[in-house]
Enzyme design. Sequence first.
Site, PDB file in Angstrom:
ATOM      1  N   ASN A   9     -38.843 -26.584  64.377  1.00  0.00           N
ATOM      2  CA  ASN A   9     -39.468 -27.605  65.219  1.00  0.00           C
ATOM      3  C   ASN A   9     -40.961 -27.262  65.383  1.00  0.00           C
ATOM      4  OD1 ASN A   9     -40.501 -28.725  67.722  1.00  0.00           O
ATOM      5  ND2 ASN A   9     -38.400 -29.311  68.233  1.00  0.00           N
ATOM      6  N   ARG A  10     -41.830 -28.131  64.863  1.00  0.00           N
ATOM      7  CA  ARG A  10     -43.270 -27.849  64.880  1.00  0.00           C
ATOM      8  C   ARG A  10     -43.832 -27.716  66.288  1.00  0.00           C
ATOM      9  NH1 ARG A  10     -45.613 -29.645  59.722  1.00  0.00           N
ATOM     10  NH2 ARG A  10     -43.870 -30.488  58.575  1.00  0.00           N
ATOM     11  N   ASP A  69     -33.827 -21.777  72.091  1.00  0.00           N
ATOM     12  CA  ASP A  69     -32.962 -22.954  72.174  1.00  0.00           C
ATOM     13  C   ASP A  69     -33.251 -23.553  73.536  1.00  0.00           C
ATOM     14  OD1 ASP A  69     -30.965 -24.499  70.642  1.00  0.00           O
ATOM     15  OD2 ASP A  69     -29.882 -24.351  72.516  1.00  0.00           O
ATOM     16  N   SER A  70     -33.573 -24.826  73.520  1.00  0.00           N
ATOM     17  CA  SER A  70     -34.011 -25.413  74.771  1.00  0.00           C
ATOM     18  C   SER A  70     -33.537 -26.847  74.866  1.00  0.00           C
ATOM     19  CB  SER A  70     -35.535 -25.346  74.856  1.00  0.00           C
ATOM     20  OG  SER A  70     -36.116 -25.805  73.655  1.00  0.00           O
ATOM     21  N   PHE A 151     -44.196 -32.916  72.940  1.00  0.00           N
ATOM     22  CA  PHE A 151     -43.167 -33.401  72.015  1.00  0.00           C
ATOM     23  C   PHE A 151     -41.893 -33.692  72.808  1.00  0.00           C
ATOM     24  CE2 PHE A 151     -40.226 -29.762  71.738  1.00  0.00           C
ATOM     25  CZ  PHE A 151     -40.987 -28.774  72.338  1.00  0.00           C
ATOM     26  N   GLY A 152     -40.849 -34.100  72.097  1.00  0.00           N
ATOM     27  CA  GLY A 152     -39.537 -34.291  72.729  1.00  0.00           C
ATOM     28  C   GLY A 152     -39.593 -35.262  73.906  1.00  0.00           C
TER      29      GLY A 152
HETATM   30  P1  IMP Z   1     -33.199 -27.332  69.929  1.00  0.00           P
HETATM   31  O1  IMP Z   1     -33.566 -26.187  70.848  1.00  0.00           O
HETATM   32  O2  IMP Z   1     -33.772 -27.167  68.568  1.00  0.00           O
HETATM   33  O3  IMP Z   1     -31.753 -27.641  69.979  1.00  0.00           O
HETATM   34  O4  IMP Z   1     -33.949 -28.641  70.452  1.00  0.00           O
HETATM   35  C1  IMP Z   1     -34.375 -28.770  71.745  1.00  0.00           C
HETATM   36  C2  IMP Z   1     -34.714 -30.219  72.058  1.00  0.00           C
HETATM   37  O5  IMP Z   1     -34.896 -30.274  73.476  1.00  0.00           O
HETATM   38  C3  IMP Z   1     -36.020 -30.689  71.441  1.00  0.00           C
HETATM   39  O6  IMP Z   1     -35.855 -31.338  70.231  1.00  0.00           O
HETATM   40  C4  IMP Z   1     -36.520 -31.639  72.510  1.00  0.00           C
HETATM   41  O7  IMP Z   1     -35.906 -32.879  72.368  1.00  0.00           O
HETATM   42  C5  IMP Z   1     -36.025 -31.003  73.800  1.00  0.00           C
HETATM   43  N1  IMP Z   1     -37.060 -30.095  74.346  1.00  0.00           N
HETATM   44  C6  IMP Z   1     -37.052 -28.738  74.386  1.00  0.00           C
HETATM   45  N2  IMP Z   1     -38.186 -28.263  74.918  1.00  0.00           N
HETATM   46  C7  IMP Z   1     -38.938 -29.339  75.209  1.00  0.00           C
HETATM   47  C8  IMP Z   1     -40.245 -29.486  75.747  1.00  0.00           C
HETATM   48  O8  IMP Z   1     -40.985 -28.532  76.037  1.00  0.00           O
HETATM   49  N3  IMP Z   1     -40.654 -30.752  75.908  1.00  0.00           N
HETATM   50  C9  IMP Z   1     -39.906 -31.849  75.585  1.00  0.00           C
HETATM   51  N4  IMP Z   1     -38.706 -31.759  75.044  1.00  0.00           N
HETATM   52  C10 IMP Z   1     -38.215 -30.510  74.854  1.00  0.00           C
END
Ligand code: IMP
Length: 197
Positions: A9-10, A69-70, A151-152
Amino acid sequence: MKLVIATKNRGKARELGDLLKGLDIDVLSLADFSSVKLPPEDGKTFRENALKKARAVFEATGLPSLADDSGLVVDALDGRPGIFSARYAGEDATDEDNYRKLLGELEGVATEKRAARFVCALAYKDKVREEVFEGELKGRIAETPRGGNGFGYDPVFEIERLKRTVAELSPAEKNAISHRAEALKRFKTWLAMGPLG
Ligand code: IMP
């Protein structure tokens, strides 16, 4: 000293890279190891998924690895989207698809019932050590998206005391308060107690 950031994730790679600036660490990413594949995120918690990624990247590269992982936890949705945040609107969903789906699910939910938090589990793995650090950012889901940074779910995640969404904060402002920054601060404190293995 080398450290591989285990994410594709960039947005996350950029933020973690910024947060690690100033340390005597040569930060690499999966862009430097294009053949390394991340394992499926089939754990039940942020913690389990972060550890799986850090272990896989350490096994593949032999270098100290750091995986995040977030996700977003929304009270009114019993904690959803949680560990499924990245694929809430489907496997190939864009960030916008995901936050539009969220806004749809919260339609009609009153402002005071829109509490949410971003959660980050940061797992570190090297030859001898394995450790997980956690961080959290509290806020609430806005009625409509605002802002172009981050992002996200940033455009719909509002920090109440600032009256701004995270996408309306500068990168430096986000890095001063974010769940990822808090977890990384804990990692840095721990790291100061001994060199990478
Ligand atoms: P993963 O940890 O790769 O499963 O993806 C975590 C997803 O949670 C991301 O693609 C975002 O959709 C969301 N996410 C995690 N951290 C953030 C952030 O700092 N801002 C906005 N969305 C976030």
